[in-house]
Design a protein around this motif. Structure first.
Motif, PDB file in Angstrom:
ATOM      1  N   PRO A   1       0.815  -1.230   0.000  1.00 33.99           N
ATOM      2  CA  PRO A   1       0.000   0.000   0.000  1.00 33.99           C
ATOM      3  C   PRO A   1       0.839   1.266   0.000  1.00 33.99           C
ATOM      4  O   PRO A   1       0.388   2.313  -0.475  1.00 33.99           O
ATOM      5  CB  PRO A   1      -0.835  -0.125   1.280  1.00 33.99           C
ATOM      6  CG  PRO A   1      -0.057  -1.041   2.158  1.00 33.99           C
ATOM      7  CD  PRO A   1       0.623  -2.001   1.246  1.00 33.99           C
ATOM      8  N   VAL A   2       2.068   1.197   0.512  1.00 34.38           N
ATOM      9  CA  VAL A   2       2.935   2.373   0.543  1.00 34.38           C
ATOM     10  C   VAL A   2       3.364   2.754  -0.876  1.00 34.38           C
ATOM     11  O   VAL A   2       3.476   3.933  -1.203  1.00 34.38           O
ATOM     12  CB  VAL A   2       4.160   2.110   1.440  1.00 34.38           C
ATOM     13  CG1 VAL A   2       5.108   3.303   1.435  1.00 34.38           C
ATOM     14  CG2 VAL A   2       3.715   1.814   2.869  1.00 34.38           C
ATOM     15  N   ILE A   3       3.604   1.750  -1.726  1.00 35.28           N
ATOM     16  CA  ILE A   3       3.972   2.030  -3.122  1.00 35.28           C
ATOM     17  C   ILE A   3       2.852   2.798  -3.812  1.00 35.28           C
ATOM     18  O   ILE A   3       3.093   3.773  -4.542  1.00 35.28           O
ATOM     19  CB  ILE A   3       4.284   0.722  -3.871  1.00 35.28           C
ATOM     20  CG1 ILE A   3       5.559   0.081  -3.311  1.00 35.28           C
ATOM     21  CG2 ILE A   3       4.430   0.976  -5.362  1.00 35.28           C
ATOM     22  CD1 ILE A   3       5.878  -1.261  -3.911  1.00 35.28           C
ATOM     23  N   THR A   4       1.607   2.373  -3.584  1.00 36.98           N
ATOM     24  CA  THR A   4       0.471   3.086  -4.157  1.00 36.98           C
ATOM     25  C   THR A   4       0.400   4.512  -3.642  1.00 36.98           C
ATOM     26  O   THR A   4       0.136   5.460  -4.396  1.00 36.98           O
ATOM     27  CB  THR A   4      -0.831   2.344  -3.836  1.00 36.98           C
ATOM     28  OG1 THR A   4      -0.746   0.999  -4.316  1.00 36.98           O
ATOM     29  CG2 THR A   4      -2.021   3.019  -4.485  1.00 36.98           C
ATOM     30  N   LEU A   5       0.630   4.691  -2.349  1.00 35.37           N
ATOM     31  CA  LEU A   5       0.600   6.026  -1.759  1.00 35.37           C
ATOM     32  C   LEU A   5       1.683   6.915  -2.368  1.00 35.37           C
ATOM     33  O   LEU A   5       1.429   8.090  -2.669  1.00 35.37           O
ATOM     34  CB  LEU A   5       0.795   5.935  -0.239  1.00 35.37           C
ATOM     35  CG  LEU A   5       0.944   7.268   0.487  1.00 35.37           C
ATOM     36  CD1 LEU A   5      -0.359   8.061   0.413  1.00 35.37           C
ATOM     37  CD2 LEU A   5       1.361   7.062   1.935  1.00 35.37           C
ATOM     38  N   ILE A   6       2.880   6.372  -2.565  1.00 34.91           N
ATOM     39  CA  ILE A   6       3.979   7.171  -3.123  1.00 34.91           C
ATOM     40  C   ILE A   6       3.615   7.665  -4.517  1.00 34.91           C
ATOM     41  O   ILE A   6       3.868   8.832  -4.869  1.00 34.91           O
ATOM     42  CB  ILE A   6       5.272   6.336  -3.159  1.00 34.91           C
ATOM     43  CG1 ILE A   6       5.760   6.064  -1.730  1.00 34.91           C
ATOM     44  CG2 ILE A   6       6.357   7.054  -3.956  1.00 34.91           C
ATOM     45  CD1 ILE A   6       6.912   5.087  -1.656  1.00 34.91           C
ATOM     46  N   GLY A   7       2.995   6.806  -5.329  1.00 37.61           N
ATOM     47  CA  GLY A   7       2.586   7.244  -6.658  1.00 37.61           C
ATOM     48  C   GLY A   7       1.529   8.329  -6.614  1.00 37.61           C
ATOM     49  O   GLY A   7       1.567   9.282  -7.394  1.00 37.61           O
ATOM     50  N   SER A   8       0.575   8.206  -5.681  1.00 41.72           N
ATOM     51  CA  SER A   8      -0.496   9.196  -5.594  1.00 41.72           C
ATOM     52  C   SER A   8      -0.032  10.520  -5.013  1.00 41.72           C
ATOM     53  O   SER A   8      -0.692  11.545  -5.198  1.00 41.72           O
ATOM     54  CB  SER A   8      -1.646   8.649  -4.744  1.00 41.72           C
ATOM     55  OG  SER A   8      -1.230   8.437  -3.402  1.00 41.72           O
ATOM     56  N   THR A   9       1.093  10.537  -4.305  1.00 45.56           N
ATOM     57  CA  THR A   9       1.580  11.785  -3.724  1.00 45.56           C
ATOM     58  C   THR A   9       2.309  12.658  -4.732  1.00 45.56           C
ATOM     59  O   THR A   9       2.633  13.812  -4.421  1.00 45.56           O
ATOM     60  CB  THR A   9       2.538  11.508  -2.546  1.00 45.56           C
ATOM     61  OG1 THR A   9       3.624  10.687  -2.993  1.00 45.56           O
ATOM     62  CG2 THR A   9       1.819  10.819  -1.401  1.00 45.56           C
ATOM     63  N   ILE A  10       2.574  12.132  -5.941  1.00 48.61           N
ATOM     64  CA  ILE A  10       3.274  12.937  -6.947  1.00 48.61           C
ATOM     65  C   ILE A  10       2.455  14.180  -7.283  1.00 48.61           C
ATOM     66  O   ILE A  10       2.979  15.297  -7.359  1.00 48.61           O
ATOM     67  CB  ILE A  10       3.542  12.116  -8.216  1.00 48.61           C
ATOM     68  CG1 ILE A  10       4.426  10.902  -7.890  1.00 48.61           C
ATOM     69  CG2 ILE A  10       4.196  12.987  -9.276  1.00 48.61           C
ATOM     70  CD1 ILE A  10       5.802  11.262  -7.401  1.00 48.61           C
ATOM     71  N   GLY A  11       1.140  13.988  -7.482  1.00 47.40           N
ATOM     72  CA  GLY A  11       0.293  15.132  -7.784  1.00 47.40           C
ATOM     73  C   GLY A  11       0.261  16.144  -6.663  1.00 47.40           C
ATOM     74  O   GLY A  11       0.265  17.364  -6.889  1.00 47.40           O
ATOM     75  N   ILE A  12       0.226  15.654  -5.416  1.00 44.90           N
ATOM     76  CA  ILE A  12       0.238  16.562  -4.267  1.00 44.90           C
ATOM     77  C   ILE A  12       1.576  17.286  -4.195  1.00 44.90           C
ATOM     78  O   ILE A  12       1.641  18.471  -3.846  1.00 44.90           O
ATOM     79  CB  ILE A  12      -0.027  15.774  -2.977  1.00 44.90           C
ATOM     80  CG1 ILE A  12      -1.357  15.023  -3.072  1.00 44.90           C
ATOM     81  CG2 ILE A  12      -0.036  16.693  -1.764  1.00 44.90           C
ATOM     82  CD1 ILE A  12      -1.642  14.109  -1.895  1.00 44.90           C
ATOM     83  N   ALA A  13       2.650  16.565  -4.529  1.00 45.61           N
ATOM     84  CA  ALA A  13       3.981  17.189  -4.497  1.00 45.61           C
ATOM     85  C   ALA A  13       4.090  18.313  -5.509  1.00 45.61           C
ATOM     86  O   ALA A  13       4.803  19.300  -5.279  1.00 45.61           O
ATOM     87  CB  ALA A  13       5.057  16.138  -4.755  1.00 45.61           C
ATOM     88  N   VAL A  14       3.374  18.205  -6.641  1.00 41.58           N
ATOM     89  CA  VAL A  14       3.392  19.283  -7.630  1.00 41.58           C
ATOM     90  C   VAL A  14       2.812  20.558  -7.033  1.00 41.58           C
ATOM     91  O   VAL A  14       3.365  21.654  -7.186  1.00 41.58           O
ATOM     92  CB  VAL A  14       2.607  18.868  -8.894  1.00 41.58           C
ATOM     93  CG1 VAL A  14       2.442  20.052  -9.837  1.00 41.58           C
ATOM     94  CG2 VAL A  14       3.319  17.734  -9.604  1.00 41.58           C
ATOM     95  N   GLY A  15       1.671  20.412  -6.322  1.00 41.15           N
ATOM     96  CA  GLY A  15       1.084  21.580  -5.676  1.00 41.15           C
ATOM     97  C   GLY A  15       2.001  22.187  -4.631  1.00 41.15           C
ATOM     98  O   GLY A  15       2.141  23.416  -4.543  1.00 41.15           O
TER      99      GLY A  15
END
Length: 319
Positions: A243-257
């Protein structure tokens, strides 16, 4: 596996297409006339000149025709020319800002992944002890802290008060390029960018690892006399990472902001600063080109995350 990659790639292309439609419509439906951005307020133009300019830019066409024309040009690599930077093509301008943003985001996410996973393991292994309580409190503070507040406080304390790091830019003005100088300017914004992501990764890692440690195969490994260190690292951590791998991928968009705020605060010459300046000056070609490139990069990273998840967990390939 190839079929899985093909399906995910097709879905990614459809998402990029949908994103291009959304970007075009939002900018075209924004208040005001797009042609105002092309006009110098100090130079009066007659209605005939305005109409001629509208015809030359294709703004007299219906929105679907305008979109198809822009999309056709974009697919050939022509995103137009910047309004505020006369004669400067959008694509080279945007691509020139990708490197600094990737450097900042990559460093920040690397710090977040290492710190988040390590703290999550410590918190799960020492459950309800003082390390777990302390790290949990810090994670809640990190998750609840907005990016702009973290950036401003970090800039004030570490650059203004303590003078431990430069207050902005990617390198010291008037000095030759050096890796050490870039790292000196990079470390503070990268660490500030990593705070929220490290906190989220830590919470997910702790919860996932606690669930895995209660499984039968972990108890069996302990009953066989396997050292606790190898039980945690070899048997439990790998499965807890799914589940952490999935979270890391989804945080890319948040990291852009978050990068947009950080680049504005620290004057970091990346995509975020370019977008903020383009929005302030209503530079529509730059806004559209930069937003599409950023969105495509986020979708591409999520595609790589799905593929990595499929390698770790083969069950995903047939789902």
């Amino acid at each position: 596996m190839l079929s899985f990659i093909a399906r995910r790639s097709a879905a990614g292309l459809l998402m990029v297409l949908a994103l291009s439609v959304l970007i075009f419509l939002l900018l075209r439906l924004a208040p005001g006339d797009p042609i105002d951005a092309y006009i110098n307020p100090s130079v009066p133009l007659s209605p005939q000149d305005l109409e001629a300019l509208r015809l030359r830019l294709g703004l007299d066409q219906p929105l679907p025709i305008q979109y198809l024309g822009w999309l056709r040009a974009a697919l050939s690599g022509d995103f137009g020319y910047s309004i505020q930077r006369s004669g400067v093509a959008v694509l080279p301008l945007v691509l020139g800002r990708v490197g600094p943003t990737v450097l900042l985001m990559g460093t920040g996410l690397a710090i977040a992944i290492v710190v988040g996973i390590a703290c999550g393991i410590v918190s799960a292994v020492r459950r309800n002890a003082w390390p777990d309580i302390s790290l949990s409190v810090l994670s809640f503070v990190g998750i609840s802290s907005p990016a702009f507040l973290t950036a401003l406080l970090g800039l004030y304390f570490f650059s203004v008060l303590l003078r431990w790091a430069p207050s902005g830019g990617m390198q010291t003005p008037g000095t030759p390029f050096s890796v050490f100088d870039v790292l000196t300017h990079l470390i503070l914004p990268a660490c500030l960018l990593s705070i929220g992501h490290a906190a989220m990764i830590m919470r997910y890692m702790r919860s996932s690892l606690l669930e895995v440690l209660g499984q039968d195969y972990v108890r069996t490994a302990r009953a066989k006399g396997v050292r606790e260190f190898w039980v945690i690292m070899k048997h439990a951590t790998r499965n807890a990472l799914l589940p952490v791998i999935t979270l890391i991928g989804s945080t890319i968009g948040i990291a852009v902001g978050g990068a947009i705020f950080l680049e504005s605060v620290f004057n970091w010459p990346g995509m975020g600063l370019l977008l903020v300046n383009a929005v302030g000056t209503r530079d529509y070609p730059v806004i559209m080109g930069a937003t599409l490139v950023v969105g495509a990069c986020v979708i591409l990273v999520n595609l790589f995350t799905d593929i990595a998840y499929a390698f770790v967990d083969p069950r995903v390939r047939v789902s």
